[in-house]
Design a protein around this motif. Sequence first.
Motif, short mmCIF file in Angstrom:
data_model
loop_
_atom_site.label_atom_id
_atom_site.label_comp_id
_atom_site.label_asym_id
_atom_site.label_seq_id
_atom_site.Cartn_x
_atom_site.Cartn_y
_atom_site.Cartn_z
N CYS A 133 14.97 18.07 -8.50
CA CYS A 133 16.31 17.58 -8.83
C CYS A 133 17.27 18.71 -9.17
N ALA A 134 16.95 19.92 -8.71
CA ALA A 134 17.82 21.07 -8.95
C ALA A 134 19.09 20.96 -8.10
N ASP A 135 20.05 21.86 -8.34
CA ASP A 135 21.33 21.83 -7.63
C ASP A 135 21.16 21.92 -6.11
N ARG A 136 20.35 22.87 -5.68
CA ARG A 136 20.14 23.09 -4.25
C ARG A 136 18.64 23.10 -3.95
N PRO A 137 18.04 21.95 -3.87
CA PRO A 137 16.59 21.89 -3.64
C PRO A 137 16.24 22.42 -2.25
N PRO A 138 15.11 23.10 -2.11
CA PRO A 138 14.70 23.63 -0.80
C PRO A 138 14.09 22.53 0.07
N ILE A 139 14.93 21.66 0.58
CA ILE A 139 14.45 20.46 1.27
C ILE A 139 13.60 20.82 2.48
N ARG A 140 14.05 21.78 3.30
CA ARG A 140 13.28 22.14 4.49
C ARG A 140 11.91 22.67 4.11
N LEU A 141 11.85 23.50 3.08
CA LEU A 141 10.57 24.06 2.64
C LEU A 141 9.62 22.95 2.23
N LEU A 142 10.11 22.00 1.47
CA LEU A 142 9.26 20.92 0.97
C LEU A 142 8.78 20.02 2.10
#
Length: 383
Positions: free
Chosen positions: A258-267
């Motif tokens: 839930c951070a400001d800029r989550p590393p969506i692609r990495l996850l």
Amino acid sequence: MSSDDPLAAALAAAGLGGVQPGDTRPPEPRIEVVSDDPAEPTGPRELWPEGIGTGVGSLPGTDPREASALVTGETPEFPAFPELPARGVGADMIGRTAGLLVDLAVEVVPTGWRVTARTGRDLRRARDLLAGDLDAFDDACDRIRPHWVKIQVAGPWTLAASVELASGHRVLTDRGAVREFAASLGEGLRAHVAEVAERTGATVVVQLDEPGLPAVIAGSLSTASGYGTVRAVRAPDAQDLLRDLISGIAAPVVVHCCADRPPIRLLAGAGAAAVAIDATRPAFTGTTAEPRALDAIGETWDEGVPLLLGLLPGTAPEREPAIGDLARAGYDLADRLGFDRRRLARLAVPTPACGLAGATPDWARRALTLSRELGKAFADPDE
């Protein structure tokens, strides 16, 4: 060589007749039969039904039976195993996760959780609280018999960033210790998933909470002295550790950041069945939306990986949002990325923006109710 030469006889017996000593002989040709039939396609991973909502995990209060009755009553299709951090040591995210570790012990010190040689009262309390919570959740699920339930634990990187070694440095500073913690967490999680599945009769979804992962990758976490920062972890290394953990769990895994800029692609690239984010962050909404952040969502959806979209405030707003306004936020995101609104029920599960531990009991109940209603709205955009 003469016919009675022992060397010649030996070469002939070995199928090397006519080969002079020192010569080489090419290998015999091999015929390999390759089927022209295409490989059997693997079916899509079975996921929860469309048009539902769920919680993130934490709730206000200290009564596990009341909390379990709340989640099974308001989100019966997909209840999230309640976390009640207001109870203190052992009920917090790190302590609760530490209670699952196998062959590793931690204790509470003035600066937080620290590795110790043997199990003490802090860890025993964490395990006792978890056992009582599971009893309460089991009883509540017995009344509704859900097909799906969700459990939450701290992910390996947030855990490594939050626990100290005996030296006072973060576990994160010792890559060998990080791997040991991840392996211990994986073993404990497998047993926990099996127990929850057996007791509830439901398919268990595991949520790995990784709020600290962006700081781990950015190298912005302070050292023990406070005068420096811990060396950054390379994104591919962070992804590899997550992938190893996820692949060892026989259950769908959601990674929540839930951070400001989550590393969506990495996850998503780590093999997660879904990625959970706070979709109310400026990077995803309105005029402040960032193309890079939106592209990450679009690419993840293109790959068929759904998102748990945090759309409900974590604390009571001055004015309760209308269900139409909440639904419009999801529709606008789909429109902006070029996705048919009718796919939203499969691509997104509405949730609160993050945990509800800081909310009032009334808002916690209402937020879960709205999550469920929003899921239904996603399933019927015309309505």
